[in-house]
Design a protein around this motif. Structure first.
Motif, PDB file in Angstrom:
ATOM      1  N   SER A  13       0.867  -1.208   0.070  1.00  0.00           N
ATOM      2  CA  SER A  13      -0.007  -0.305  -0.083  1.00  0.00           C
ATOM      3  C   SER A  13       0.872   1.162   0.443  1.00  0.00           C
ATOM      4  N   ASN A  69      -4.022  -0.133  -4.117  1.00  0.00           N
ATOM      5  CA  ASN A  69      -5.179   0.387  -2.301  1.00  0.00           C
ATOM      6  C   ASN A  69      -6.837  -0.574  -2.553  1.00  0.00           C
ATOM      7  N   SER A  85      -7.732  -2.316   0.337  1.00  0.00           N
ATOM      8  CA  SER A  85      -9.213  -2.515   1.129  1.00  0.00           C
ATOM      9  C   SER A  85      -9.817  -3.607   1.168  1.00  0.00           C
TER      10      SER A  85
END
Length: 896
Positions: free
Chosen positions: A260, A280, A284
């Motif tokens: 990330s 990302n 997530s």
């Protein structure tokens, strides 16, 4: 065989050494991490006076070796995979914290620098025998949310497939390469590393721009001795020991996640920003799944990202999972380090259910069976030679026996001829006797007819005699009385005549002497005779008058009794006419209230509840015109309930008047269309009365209305049990076999179709002839009747398929036993679209049962399934057809 156990995700933390930039800061370098390896704790500093401690399964400092990392983190998972369990080893952390070094370092120049991938494959190859076992790998990357093959770069956007039964994830388009040795492993990993996307950022000179996933497929042979007990028809048991070849199939995933990053820190520009966004987003989604699993949430959002779909088995699935989170020491990246530590903490709360999966090695078993077949074939040939010799000997004996048999035939033929002659003689004698017997029977029949005629005549005469006997007896008694009195009068008359004759003689003697007194004497005698005669006449007349008075008195009594009888009959007739007028008045009042209501309600209820009326468009077209009518009909029904009462309505079902019965049945059928009335009707004995009418009545209108009422009641599950247990299906099937009226058949078919929707009564419905009755009504050719037949078959097949798929039932379909499959194949394309859809659904549900495969193939059902999968107007029918074709090996073989 499958063995399962609970296993928590194990998480280790590794901190990388200071990089060049951090070393250049010297004394000005500010760290936010303090390791406590002996306690397996990490202290994360927010500032100089505030910090938080976190506990992990293992803590690795800056100087930890690659070997120790492998032995603590990956080796337990690899050994578990060698034992037959699935496993996952994954690295997670901020970009530039050493994930790829920990997992994917090849260590060409220095073997001690090798990462988890190389060491895991080296461990696996050293623990397996490539002669009996096999190892194969697939190397993939998830780049911009697209699965790509690192060993075959031309394969992009590889689909992810989930097994609907087991939930296992597979990638059917990925290349699977079988491993030969460690050198081959290094070559494949080098090819994958070359094809993987990477870029230079401020955080990392070789920043991975994709998630790399190495999938290692293992298959190991295993033999377990088992005692198998086989039951044979003679009810004796034999134990057959043997070796059943088994294989352990397992899968190891080694995942190198992309790090990330924040755009302001990494300095990504242009296309790299798009790459960072997808990295990302996938990380997530993974974090959301870990949070949901840690909190035991009912919904796990695994389908939000392809990464979470591929790792579905790793978190919350059946794999043994180890996670190594990597962090940097710099306080500049405190927020990213804190996020990584919290991710690892949440992952430690996830519990997987690891499973050992053993499967039979059918290839080895096939070879063993083939060897056994060869041995048995040679033994069979040896036995055949022995049998051939025995056959030659038996043929020789057979020839001798045939010679002896021919001699016996010559002797027996003569005896047979003699017996035939005797037989003909006996047959002629029997025929002659039969003719004589028939002639005697004819004469006896004639005599019997005469006797019957004479007996009839005699009975008639006896009746006439009995009728006239009473009158004759009365007349005879009266005559006797009169004759007795007449005899007495005659005797008196004779006495008078004798006295008169004696008086004449005396008179002649004294005539001369009494000449003077002649006139006076004669007058005196005449007067005496007149007096005597008048007395006798008066006596006779009085007796006659007394008899006449008695007769007139009897006649008057008879007339009085007859008058009383006529008056009584008149009263009875008046009462009967009065009762009939009252019944007619009641019937007129009920008709005036229920005629319109019953007819319209019956039409609507038949359309809605039995599914055999007009289509939805016609119904909606007429709905505006019927609103006021339906409202008034409901008011009339409520008035009938209030004024007459349900018990009185049901009592009219037993009336002797046919018209009263018909209207009562129509009212009950209308009431049964409402769910709120059904329980009351059943409690008051309405169902029993309807079934009794169905059994005893011969009227077609009553049959039609009664079947409609039962069809409405059969929409309720509890009522279905009562109808079946009371023989309702048998009575409906009986009506279907007797009637020719299409509307009655439509109601009967609708009732049976509703009963088909409950799998509990399928066997009884078949036993009572319900299925055969449905097929028998097809001969009418009426579209509404055929629509109900198709609906019933679809209900039956759907419920039966559901029960079989749930494992509650096995075996061939009951519908096939009654010839439904042949009927469907002969008539599937002959009907309107609405009826055809029901028939297609019934056929597709039958095709879901593997036990029906042979019947479907024999009747040519494969072509019908292919047609439905392409041409059917309903999505569910097409999907069912495709499912049956793709999941049934027998169907696939026929298609090929």
């Amino acid at each position: 065989m499958c063995f399962s156990d609970l296993c928590r995700v194990r998480v280790a933390l590794r901190i990388r050494p200071k990089n060049t930039d951090e070393l250049a800061q010297g004394a000005d370098f500010d760290t936010c991490v303090e390791l406590q390896p002996e306690c397996k704790k990490l202290k994360l500093k927010k500032n100089n006076w505030a910090s938080e401690s976190y506990q992990f399964d293992e803590i690795f400092g800056e100087n930890s070796s690659q070997k120790r990392i492998y032995e603590v983190v990956a080796k337990p998972v690899v050994e578990s995979v060698l034992e037959g369990y699935n496993g996952t080893v994954m690295a997670y952390g901020q970009t530039g914290t050493g994930k790829t070094y920990t997992v994917g370092q090849l260590g060409k120049e220095d073997p001690s620098e090798r990462g988890i991938m190389v060491r895991a494959l080296e461990h696996i190859l050293s623990s397996m025998s490539l002669e009996t076992d096999s190892v194969a790998v697939s190397y993939l990357q998830l780049y911009l949310e697209s699965v790509q093959d690192l060993l075959a770069p031309e394969k992009t956007n590889i689909p992810i497939v989930e097994d609907p039964k087991t939930g296992e994830v597979s990638l059917p388009g990925a290349a699977i390469v079988e491993i030969k040795d460690l050198e081959h492993v290094c070559q494949l990993l080098q090819i994958g590393e070359t094809n993987r996307h990477a870029a230079n950022t401020k955080m990392n000179t070789e920043s991975s721009r994709s998630h790399a996933i190495l999938i290692i497929h293992l298959q190991r042979s295993l033999k377990i001795k088992e005692e198998t007990t086989v039951s044979i028809p003679s009810d004796t048991e034999h134990t057959l020991p043997g070796d059943l070849p088994l294989v352990l199939k397992s899968k190891l995933l080694i995942v190198d996640l992309a790090g990330s990053e924040r755009i302001d820190k990494s300095g990504s520009e242009g296309h790299m920003i798009e790459e960072a966004k997808f990295i990302n987003l996938s990380l997530s989604s993974l974090g959301k799944c870990i949070n949901a699993l840690a909190e035991n949430s009912s919904h796990i959002p695994t389908r939000d990202s392809k990464l979470t779909r591929m790792l579905r088995d790793s978190f919350g699935g059946t794999a043994r999972t180890s996670l190594v989170v990597t962090i940097g020491p710099s306080a500049r990246h405190h927020s990213e380090t804190s996020s990584t530590v919290l991710f690892g903490q949440r992952a430690m709360k996830v519990v997987n259910t690891i499973r050992l999966k053993e499967e039979v090695d059918y290839e080895t078993l096939y070879k063993n069976v083939e060897n056994e077949v060869d041995h048995l074939t040679s033994e069979m040939e040896r036995q055949q030679k022995l049998r051939h010799r025995e056959k030659m000997q038996l043929e020789k004996r057979l020839k001798e026996s045939e010679t002896f048999l021919n001699d016996l035939k010559m002797i027996s033929s003569v005896q047979i001829e003699n017996l035939e002659k005797e037989k003909h003689q006996f047959e002629y004698a029997v025929k002659r006797l039969m003719q004589e017997l028939e002639e005697k029977e004819g004469r006896n029949n004639v005599l019997s007819e005469k006797i019957v005629h004479l007996e009839t005549s005699l009975n008639e005469k006896k009746q006439q005699q009995l009728e006239s006997f009473s009158t004759t007896q009365i007349l005879a008694e009266t005559t006797k009385t009169y004759e007795k009195k007449m005899g007495e009068l005659l005797r008196e008359l004779e006495e008078e005549r004798s006295r008169s004759a004696s008086m004449k003689g005396h008179f002649n003697v004294l005539e001369q002497q009494l000449s003077d007194a002649r006139s006076s004497a004669q007058e005196n005698m005449a007067r005496e005779l007149k007096r005597e005669l008048s007395k006798i006449t008066q006596t006779f007349t009085s007796q006659v008058h007394s008899l006449e008075e008695k007769i007139s008195q009897l006649v008057s009594e008879k007339e009085l009794i007859y008058g009383e009888l006529k008056s009584t009959q008149a009263k009875v007739q008046d009462e009967a006419s009065h009762r009939q007028s009252l019944e007619a008045e009641v019937l007129r009042l009920k008709r005036s209230k229920t005629d319109n209501c019953v007819e319209e309600s019956k039409t609507l209820c038949g359309m809605v509840r039995s599914g055999s009326g007009l289509g939805s468009e016609a119904f909606m077209h007429k709905s505006g015109n019927l609103k006021e009518t339906l409202a008034s009909q409901r008011g009339t029904i409520s008035k009938i309930f209030e004024e007459v009462g349900l018990p009185n309505v049901l009592a009219l079902l037993k009336s002797e008047e046919l018209e009263v019965q018909i209207h009562a049945v129509k009212v009950v059928a209308n009431l049964a269309a409402e769910d709120i009335n059904q329980e009351k009707i059943v409690e008051e004995g309405g169902l029993d009365a309807l079934l009794s009418l169905l059994e005893t009545s011969e009227n077609t209108t009553i049959h039609r209305a009664t079947a409609g009422a039962i069809a409405n009641l059969a929409m309720n599950v509890s009522n279905q049990a009562l109808i079946m247990n009371k023989g309702g299906a048998r009575l409906l099937a009986n009506i279907a076999s007797k009637t020719d009226d299409p509307q009655t058949m439509r109601m009967v078919a609708g009732a049976i179709a509703n009963l088909c929707g409950n799998e509990k009564w399928h066997a009884m419905l078949k036993q009572d002839g319900g299925i055969k009755a449905l097929l028998g009504m097809f001969q009418t050719g009426h579209t509404d009747v055929i629509a109900q037949i198709a609906r019933g078959l679809a209900n039956f097949a759907k419920c039966e398929s559901r029960v079989i798929s749930q494992g509650h039932k096995k075996g061939r379909s009951l519908l096939i036993e009654d010839g439904v499959l042949s009927w469907i194949m002969a008539n599937s394309t002959m009907f309107p679209p609405s009826t055809r859809r029901h028939i297609e659904l019934a056929f597709c549900h039958l095709a879901q049962n593997v036990e029906n495969s042979r019947d479907i193939i024999i009747t040519g059902g494969i072509k019908e399934l292919l047609r439905i999968s392409k041409e059917s107007s309903r999505d569910d029918a097409r999907n069912l057809a495709k499912k049956a074709l793709n999941s049934n090996p027998a169907f696939l073989k026929e298609i090929q």
